[in-house]
Scaffold this active site. Structure first.
Site, PDB file in Angstrom:
ATOM      1  N   SER A 175       0.874  -1.195   0.084  1.00  0.00           N
ATOM      2  CA  SER A 175      -0.016   0.075   0.035  1.00  0.00           C
ATOM      3  C   SER A 175       0.900   1.163   0.046  1.00  0.00           C
ATOM      4  CB  SER A 175      -0.789  -0.161   1.132  1.00  0.00           C
ATOM      5  OG  SER A 175      -1.799   0.936   0.837  1.00  0.00           O
ATOM      6  N   GLU A 188      -9.408  -5.589  -4.286  1.00  0.00           N
ATOM      7  CA  GLU A 188      -8.804  -4.428  -3.282  1.00  0.00           C
ATOM      8  C   GLU A 188      -9.766  -3.537  -3.048  1.00  0.00           C
ATOM      9  OE1 GLU A 188      -5.726  -3.679  -2.465  1.00  0.00           O
ATOM     10  OE2 GLU A 188      -4.291  -4.798  -4.103  1.00  0.00           O
ATOM     11  N   HIS A 230      -7.734  -5.445  -0.332  1.00  0.00           N
ATOM     12  CA  HIS A 230      -6.532  -4.748   0.176  1.00  0.00           C
ATOM     13  C   HIS A 230      -5.871  -5.020   1.613  1.00  0.00           C
ATOM     14  CE1 HIS A 230      -4.001  -1.204  -0.310  1.00  0.00           C
ATOM     15  NE2 HIS A 230      -4.304  -0.778   0.844  1.00  0.00           N
TER      16      HIS A 230
END
Length: 558
Positions: A244, A359, A467
């Site tokens: 990320s 995600e 995610h």
């Protein structure tokens, strides 16, 4: 819970993109207490030299700033809370990092250092905000044994550049299984790490302020180059990796000339969002002036001195609502990363880059279901219009019809995730393939358990391969062991092999599974990481189409 990025919203919206309050005392008192707490006399019998072989179980190492004592564990050795730069407190707030000052005696390295300034979140251990600025520490994990010249992975944590810490992952088992040394890093966050103003521009060595957090990362990489051999690592074989915001940091470091020579490879996990774009200098300085005004320092002539005098708590309170990210235009980042990839000026090193198949579900959950207001079928078209505008919203509605998804939130999430992550990652692969090996992956275990921050939520929301979820297949996430079933454990073992073989210097490989495809020779072929019951890990040629990238490649990155 934070999407590694800012206020309390779905964890992907900014932390995939917390910490106890230390004592409220003066900087001098805190530093004095810290020194007294961590320094003990050097024992006369200590003989540790290069490689760190002196002391009990080889846990005594001499760094370029002084002796440290770590500890032996069942997985190897670990050295926690090691300073890699002078702490950015007092007059050093918003200054470029400097080498750590030397100390006398032996510094205990058995506890994590302070977390950098950040708000509270729902992540485990982050229930209270952190107001500590003396936070530029790193952690070193080594396998057992006396082997030297091990490859090294430096991990940059996620958190939207406003949250998180190196301690968010514990990679000791990964280090043992892969035969590598792993370093995790703290770096300055939010306004403390990315404030740009006219006054700070005047102090910056390249005339462009706002890159302190990523300059901290480079300082940590320089520390690794100078010291890692003493821990059994090979300074010539360093891979910089992150997820990320950590992945975004890696794709920025790939484009930074001042990072050249500090690593030999990069791993980008869910970090290509927005095509890794940095802030333009003019906008960053304009935002910096607005931030100063919000923080109670409106006069440009005195704003910088005023801000430096403000307590960290007040700086943190004022930073919400601003974009904290790198700034383009100086020696650190002369051009946008995407341009650097395309014009050939980016580092010519191997890259492993990818995203997760779902995600967007974390972000959509945080926006709708997590707020107690699940997206309805009636509201769905309006939500797309709000997100993308009328014209693009209508096109998205046609490409993401409700009939194709189990819920309106999942439909919204698919569009969001495809635009932000999947298609951005595939574009990055194409751009990077002109300057070195690029290996593409997609984490696609839709049965994966929600990561630690989500497991205690009272919800039956299906997060799928969302995610952050891949991180727990590689490391102990927040120090916790994830409850994986047998198939998921097998996939986790594969992933550790893939990542480990790449860190050791080869193409990503795993026993009984295909080698990842090099995008230079097999463009568009993606390593799809799946459990056996979902077909097993395979090379996919359909990821671009599955994520409707024909649509998203034609519009600005989101």
């Amino acid at each position: 819970m934070r999407a590694r990025g800012g206020s309390r919203r779905g964890r992907g919206s900014g932390r995939g993109v917390g910490g106890p309050i230390r004592r409220a005392a003066s900087v001098a008192a805190v530093l004095a207490a810290a020194v007294a707490a961590v320094l003990v006399p050097l024992p006369a019998q200590a003989t540790g030299g290069p490689g760190g072989t002196g002391g009990t179980n080889g846990a005594l190492v001499h760094t370029d700033a002084g002796w440290i004592r770590g500890q032996a564990t069942a997985e190897g050795r670990q050295f926690l809370g090691v300073p890699y730069a002078e702490q950015p407190v007092g007059r050093l707030r918003w200054k470029e990092p400097r080498p750590a000052k030397a100390w006398h005696g032996v510094r205990r390295a058995t506890e994590f250092g302070n977390r950098c300034v950040q708000t509270s979140s729902w992540d485990p251990g982050y229930e209270k905000p952190s107001h500590t600025e003396d936070c530029l520490d790193l952690n070193v994990y080594t396998p057992g044994g006396r082997s030297a010249q091990r490859p090294v992975m430096v991990w940059l944590h996620g958190g939207g550049l406003t949250a998180g810490a190196g301690e968010d992952v514990v990679p000791d088992t990964f280090a043992r299984r892969t035969g590598t040394v792993v370093v995790t890093v703290n770096y300055r966050l939010g306004a403390m790490g990315f404030l740009a103003t006219g006054g700070l521009d005047g102090e910056a060595s390249d005339g462009v302020s706002g890159n302190y957090g990523l300059l901290d990362q480079q300082a940590a990489l320089r520390w690794v180059r100078a010291n890692i051999a003493r821990f059994g690592g090979d300074a010539r074989r360093v891979t910089v990796a992150g997820e990320s915001a950590g992945g975004r940091s890696v794709c920025t470091q790939l484009a930074s000339p001042t990072a050249r020579g500090l690593y030999r490879a990069g791993i980008v996990e869910s970090g290509a969002y927005g095509d890794c774009a940095a802030r333009e200098r003019r906008q960053a300085v304009t935002d910096g002036a607005a931030f100063a005004k919000k923080a109670g320092c409106p006069d440009p002539k005195t704003a910088l001195a005023c801000l430096r005098a403000r307590p960290a708590k007040e700086i943190l309170a004022a930073q919400a609502g601003f974009d904290w990210a790198p700034v383009v235009g100086g020696a650190f980042l002369p051009v946008q990363p995407e341009e650097a990839y395309e014009n050939g000026s980016a580092a010519r090193v191997p890259v492993l880059n990818g995203a997760n198949s779902d995600e967007g579900r974390l972000f959509a959950f945080g926006q709708f279901d997590g707020q107690g207001e699940p997206l309805t079928a009636e509201r769905y078209p309006a939500a797309l219009t709000e997100a993308y505008g009328p014209e693009l919203g209508r096109r998205v509605l046609r490409r993401y019809p409700l009939a194709a998804y189990s819920s309106p939130t999942h439909a919204y999430a698919a569009a969001l995730g495809d635009r932000m992550f999947a298609c951005s990652a595939l574009r990055m692969n194409t751009a990077l393939a002109g300057r070195g090996p690029v290996y593409a992956y997609e984490f696609a275990d839709r049965t994966s358990p929600p990561f630690a921050s989500l497991r205690d939520l009272d919800t039956d929301f299906d997060f799928g391969a969302t995610h952050v979820n891949e991180v727990q297949y590689l490391f102990k996430h927040f120090g916790l062991v994830t409850p994986l079933n047998a198939e998921q454990r097998a996939l986790a073992g594969q992933m550790v092999q893939y990542w480990g073989s790449f860190v050791r210097g080869g193409a990503p490989r795993a026993d009984g599974a295909p080698t990842a495809a090099d995008q230079r020779t097999r463009p568009g072929r993606v390593l799809s990481l799946r459990t056996a019951s979902a077909g097993g890990t395979a090379i996919s040629a359909t990821v671009h189409a599955e994520h409707r990238c024909g649509l998203w490649d034609a519009v600005p990155a989101g």
